[in-house]
Structure formats: structure tokens, C-alpha cells
Design an enzyme around this catalytic site. Sequence first.
Site, mmCIF file in Angstrom:
data_model
loop_
_atom_site.group_PDB
_atom_site.id
_atom_site.type_symbol
_atom_site.label_atom_id
_atom_site.label_comp_id
_atom_site.label_asym_id
_atom_site.label_seq_id
_atom_site.Cartn_x
_atom_site.Cartn_y
_atom_site.Cartn_z
ATOM 1 N N ARG A 138 -36.343 27.346 69.488
ATOM 2 C CA ARG A 138 -34.749 27.712 69.303
ATOM 3 C C ARG A 138 -34.237 28.002 70.710
ATOM 4 N NH1 ARG A 138 -32.262 25.998 65.857
ATOM 5 N NH2 ARG A 138 -30.772 27.688 66.067
ATOM 6 N N ILE A 139 -34.959 28.836 71.446
ATOM 7 C CA ILE A 139 -34.427 29.157 72.948
ATOM 8 C C ILE A 139 -34.389 27.874 73.642
ATOM 9 C CG2 ILE A 139 -34.587 30.545 74.619
ATOM 10 C CD1 ILE A 139 -33.639 31.955 72.211
ATOM 11 N N SER A 288 -36.266 40.661 76.510
ATOM 12 C CA SER A 288 -35.993 40.192 75.171
ATOM 13 C C SER A 288 -34.514 40.116 74.972
ATOM 14 C CB SER A 288 -36.529 40.884 74.225
ATOM 15 O OG SER A 288 -35.747 42.322 74.048
ATOM 16 N N CYS A 289 -34.051 39.407 73.713
ATOM 17 C CA CYS A 289 -32.590 39.377 73.458
ATOM 18 C C CYS A 289 -31.988 40.819 73.119
ATOM 19 C CB CYS A 289 -32.326 38.550 72.201
ATOM 20 S SG CYS A 289 -33.357 39.114 70.769
ATOM 21 N N THR A 290 -32.818 41.719 72.588
ATOM 22 C CA THR A 290 -32.387 43.115 72.359
ATOM 23 C C THR A 290 -32.121 43.904 73.503
ATOM 24 O OG1 THR A 290 -33.342 42.832 69.947
ATOM 25 C CG2 THR A 290 -32.900 45.087 70.960
ATOM 26 N N ARG A 334 -44.427 41.212 58.593
ATOM 27 C CA ARG A 334 -43.862 39.925 58.789
ATOM 28 C C ARG A 334 -44.051 38.873 57.757
ATOM 29 N NH1 ARG A 334 -41.936 39.471 65.247
ATOM 30 N NH2 ARG A 334 -41.364 41.882 65.539
ATOM 31 N N THR A 347 -39.629 47.025 68.008
ATOM 32 C CA THR A 347 -39.266 46.515 68.937
ATOM 33 C C THR A 347 -39.749 47.146 70.233
ATOM 34 O OG1 THR A 347 -36.807 46.066 69.847
ATOM 35 C CG2 THR A 347 -37.107 47.870 69.002
ATOM 36 N N GLY A 348 -39.837 46.093 71.310
ATOM 37 C CA GLY A 348 -40.205 46.438 72.373
ATOM 38 C C GLY A 348 -38.915 46.801 73.499
#
Length: 481
Positions: A138-139, A288-290, A334, A347-348
Site C-alpha cells: 500500500r505505502i 508511523s502514520c499516527t 486482530r 499503538t506505539g
Amino acid sequence: MTVNEDSFTNWKTREEIAESMIPIVGKLHREHDVTVLLHSRSLVNKSVVSILKTHRFARQIAGEELSVTETLPFLQALTTLDLGPSQIDIGMLAATYKTDDRGLSVADFTAEAVAGATGANKIERREGRDVVLYGFGRIGRLVARLLIEKAGSGNGLRLRAIVVRGGGEADLVKRASLLRRDSIHGQFQGTITVDEATSTIVANGNTIKVIYANDPSEVDYTAYGIKDAILIDNTGKWRDREGLSKHLRPGIDKVVLTAPGKGDVPNIVHGVNHDTIKPDEQILSCASCTTNAIVPPLKAMDDEYGVLRGHVETVHSFTNDQNLLDNYHKADRRGRSAPLNMVITETGAASAVAKALPDLKAPITGSSIRVPVPDVSIAILSLRLGRETTRAEVLDYLRDVSLHSPLKRQIDFTTAPDAVSMDFVGSRHASIVDAGATKVDGDNAILYLWYDNEFGYSCQVIRVVQHVSGVEYPTFPVPTV
């Protein structure tokens, strides 16, 4: 003439002006490596309607629509200057010109505002830097689209190769098809052809070698004419220095990871700490994105108000790491069907804040819920501030940050009362402040931050790669905040 006829005539006039802007923008890009922006949004390769919509969008952040009749004179003024590689924001030129009381002409004002990109001050074009993608998920495919889009005059980043594991019959054709069409991000803007005999994909004239390998140790990139390349690992298989060092093969100079790095691998959020990258650093992470979504607004809030503590709750779209239907997964939850469930997970991002913002002493906690949407997430950032404030003050401040500060490429701002997640597919910002959802009570503030966890993050990756490659060109006018 009726009101309807008057509105239509006005629209046709603006269409004509926008149409006249396209060849000017294209020529500046091809011949001078100048990217024309409008409030941080590129106008390169944009259609007439897209240019008009971008002008109209300024209404949401600046309070009023920006007209092409206002920006065209500044664009025309640029064509008279001896410009070097740069990014020039004609929206900002128009806005700052309005507040300038010296009585300068548009031409003189523009020449002064972009003086750092002209004459003896301009930087010279650099030789293109080779880029290799390790992985094509995806990325990887979105980063490929961006690299091809930004090839421009050919003097920037050049996507030379993609490394993947062999996938069987018609592998190359299938991978090219995934690049050509995307269920979320739409059609590739251009043409793609495949040459199976030479294992190459040609996208908008860019010849990209597809190399099949099961391990980095199998590849000698110099055999393909690749030298001093930046390798972007988007597999996430290796995340520490030892593992990522496997990529430092002949032809590869630096490795950039599109996942949070472990150990002493620097986690970089462009706009916040990219200037801390040491020139001799060969391995780094784009976090990360977040992390990219929350760190820029967190820094902005800390700079202005001070942050004593915070918590981030991410409502995150599902990813390929989850199962389509219930099945075994090494993680506790998951394995449950991603399109059918809200899934509590970890989430990290909160712990990664310390790497990107080491001066921030406030404790930040975090958690995440995966939800049944394929793209765009929202981070809810709850902060205890160092002083009391008001909702209006916070919104005015963040709007100004999104327009004028060095973080304007990372932080966007929307006042749309009916905004939902799909509205932000394709956003190039790290996060978008939702003004309508923002809550402030004394020294407590809650920010709702939309982010395209695929495309927005990919744009941040490209910015980091541009920086370490030396082709991150300066932006004019220089931000004042």
C-alpha cells in the site's frame, strides 16, 4: 443579465484564467524546478477545475475565497525572474501583499519576496538522486506514484527500481495493474507500460526495474546502474539498525523505513525534527502514520500553551495486517474480521513522541481502535495545557499555524461542518484539524485530527527522502510564524 447568467459568466471567466495558469505552472516546473503552491497545495499538473477548487478551499482556512484574478499577477511576475529550484506559494504572496502598505507593484513585491530563489541567491539544480523501493504494498505504491509525479524536470528524485519477491505467473503485469488502478486513491495520473522481457515498468517515461529477491543480500544494485541510492523499505520486516543494515549493499547509500524504528534508529517526523538528521546517518525511520499525525499539532500546542500531559485515542482504518474474515493471528484481537468489527488494539504513537519531541517532558499515553473503513483515520488528542485559554483562541492559532508557520505542510485546517472521513482521502498533510469538533475548557483541550494514514503519510515519507537527498528546495515567501 440575470443573477444566474452573471454567476455563470463569472465562472467561465475564472475558468479561462485558470486555464491560462496551467502552461505557466508547467513551464516553471520543467525549466526551473519551481513548484507553484497555493496555500501549501501544489498546482503542478492540476486541471482547471482543480485549480479553481484549490482557490475556493482557501475560504475554509482564511475566511474568504481566493480568486484566480488575485493570484495570476503573481504567477505572471514569477516568469520575469531568474528563478532557481524552489517552491513558491502564490496564495501566500497574494495574502501578504494585501497587508503590505508600502505601495509596491506586484512585480516588485514578488521579486522581493522570492529574492532568496533568484540571481546569485538561487541554488543550482542538482543531479537526480536514485531511489529504490524495497516492497510494493500500500505505502510502496503510493510512494511510487509520488516519486513519478515529482520527477518533473528529471533533476530530483528518480525511482530506479522496485525489489519484490517473485509472485508467479504474470507477476509483473499484476504489480503494474495495482499501480495503475487503486480502489481508494483512483487511477494513476498518466500512462504505464510493462516490458516483461526486461522486467521493467515504464510510468510517465520513468523506466523502473523490477528486481526479484527474497533477501537484501541477494541484490547488487550497481549491476543495474544504480548508485548512491536511497532505499525505502516499506515492508516493515526489519525495524532495528542491525536488520536495516542488510540493505546497505553496493549502490545503496541510505535506508529509510516506513514504520517506527526500534533501538537507536532515529524516528523522523518531517516538519518537526527532520533538521536533526546527521549528514552521515545512513539508517532512519519515518515513524508511523499516527505519530506523523499527532506530533506536529502537539508541537504547535506545546510551543504556544505548554503541554503538561496528554492522551491520544486513534480511530484507525483497518489495514492488511488484519484478517478479512476471522482467522488465526499472532495478536489477540486482530484475527477477527476487519470489515465487520471495531477492534481494540495498541499503538506505539504515544511512546514514539519522545523520539520526535525529546524536549516535550509531558507524559503522553495512547490507545487505538481499528474500524471498518479502508482509509483515513482520526486521532483524538486530549491535552492538559500549561495555561487557560479559549476555543476561539486555539482555533485562531491553529488556523494561523496551518497557513503561515513552518508546519503548514504538516497541519491543515477545516471548518466544514459536515466533514467525514472520505473527504480527506488524498490529503497531503500529516493531519487536518477539525475546527467544528475542537473542544476547549480552561486548560483542557481536545483536538480532532483527521489524517489519510496512507497518502498523507506517504507524502511525509517523500519529504524526509527529499531532505536527506538534498533536493528539498526552499519555500517562498518564508513562513513568518
